[in-house]
Design a protein around this motif. Sequence first.
Motif, mmCIF file in Angstrom:
data_model
loop_
_atom_site.group_PDB
_atom_site.id
_atom_site.type_symbol
_atom_site.label_atom_id
_atom_site.label_comp_id
_atom_site.label_asym_id
_atom_site.label_seq_id
_atom_site.Cartn_x
_atom_site.Cartn_y
_atom_site.Cartn_z
ATOM 1 N N LYS A 99 14.970 -5.979 -1.717
ATOM 2 C CA LYS A 99 14.712 -4.622 -1.207
ATOM 3 C C LYS A 99 14.256 -3.722 -2.361
ATOM 4 O O LYS A 99 14.872 -3.715 -3.427
ATOM 5 C CB LYS A 99 15.977 -4.040 -0.595
ATOM 6 N N GLU A 102 14.318 2.276 0.695
ATOM 7 C CA GLU A 102 14.404 2.650 2.108
ATOM 8 C C GLU A 102 13.949 4.092 2.211
ATOM 9 O O GLU A 102 14.336 4.917 1.389
ATOM 10 C CB GLU A 102 15.861 2.598 2.585
ATOM 11 N N ARG A 103 13.142 4.390 3.201
ATOM 12 C CA ARG A 103 12.717 5.784 3.396
ATOM 13 C C ARG A 103 12.844 6.151 4.862
ATOM 14 O O ARG A 103 12.400 5.409 5.740
ATOM 15 C CB ARG A 103 11.250 5.961 2.960
ATOM 16 N N THR A 112 11.977 0.025 5.377
ATOM 17 C CA THR A 112 12.402 -0.627 4.131
ATOM 18 C C THR A 112 11.234 -1.418 3.552
ATOM 19 O O THR A 112 10.558 -2.150 4.282
ATOM 20 C CB THR A 112 13.575 -1.588 4.393
ATOM 21 N N TRP A 114 10.179 -4.432 1.349
ATOM 22 C CA TRP A 114 10.679 -5.697 0.792
ATOM 23 C C TRP A 114 9.567 -6.341 -0.021
ATOM 24 O O TRP A 114 8.398 -6.319 0.403
ATOM 25 C CB TRP A 114 11.101 -6.648 1.910
#
Lengths: 248, 158
Positions: A99, A102-103, A112, A114
């Motif tokens: 990861k 995250e927004r 997210t 990745w």
Amino acid sequence: MNDFLETRFEKIRDDSEGDWPDVLRRVSKRGRRRRLTVLGAAVLGVVVLVPAALALRTTFIDFFQSEPAPQRLVLDFARQDVGAPPGLENHVIYEQTRKIFERRIDNGQVLTLWVAPNRRGGFCMALVGPRHPGGFGCLWGPSPLSPTIEVAGPITRSGVIEGGPFLVWGSVGVDRAETIELHYEDGAVESQPLTWVSKPIDAAFFLFDVPEAHWLQGHRFDRLVVRDGKGAELRSKPVSFRVPLLPR
Amino acid sequence: MDEKARAIEELYRARYSRFLNMLVTITGNWDRAHDAVQETFARAYAARARWRGDSSLETWVWRIGIRTALGLRADFDPARLNGSFDPALVETQRDPSLAEALRALPPQRRLVVFLRYFADLPYADIARICGTSEGTVAATLAQARESLHDALVEEEVK
């Protein structure tokens, strides 16, 4: 006597402030041997962005200390090469998927990013949300600036965007890069700090959620600009939304 | 960002000037001291997984800092505080009499004084950084204070 010494030392102390972004650059350079690669430029698909949850300053992520992807994501990465024509496989090292950030975007959805390294010398990335299928792309070689454009749609044949989210996301591979700006045709500019990731990724990432006011023709984005910590321009790239070829 | 990374960044933002003031006594000039602080935190950040919490994060970073400032000299033995390097004030014109009084101290006492008054560290942390006991630090500081007091009072009397 104690206070006496403290007073003397206090007078000769230097109280200057440090430069944390420089520390992060040094961390990054320790692992930096490889340059980034750019593969796909603009991918039309579906996605959403959000500037609301943006970090306040450039951040640095130690790739292997970042959260590993859940099994279903690992499998998604692994499937990307299934059925690829010979010679066009990404050779993604899917078991190393991590990861990056995250927004939360304007519609409340959390996306997210990745990323996994690949054996092409670059990396593969996917932007995934609960209602977002996940735009996927890979870079095979060095790339200073590699944006992806995603529109959830619908989009009319004349190019009117009737539904979002409308996202611009991707990677930067320019040394000393700290911020990225999205410039609009009407002169507006949005800026955000980059998220740097250590080797084997060795790149910085960004995600813009284009506000509805900028879905309209004449107000859309037309350029990305990468800047260093002092605001100097390091790289600029024209970017524009093109109406996809829609089936009749 | 993970918890250790955040803690290192917070330590940097809160204590940069302390590190700078301390490490300049080892490097001898401000540019090299700044470079040493930056490298110290870059190394700590990159190696943070190796910090197991057996000492405080700050103590761990200080040890990296002193080693970094010394250029990873092979002759530095923190366990013995053997004076194999010679920390000193720079820009002695800021307080010439203090600079001169400090110069008269043995290097190991000077180091402890700097760790106490520039780095603002408690005895326990100084002891861990120097690889000695808290009692030794207390005694060293007491001797150093006495010497400095005598020297500075003498200087004022003149």
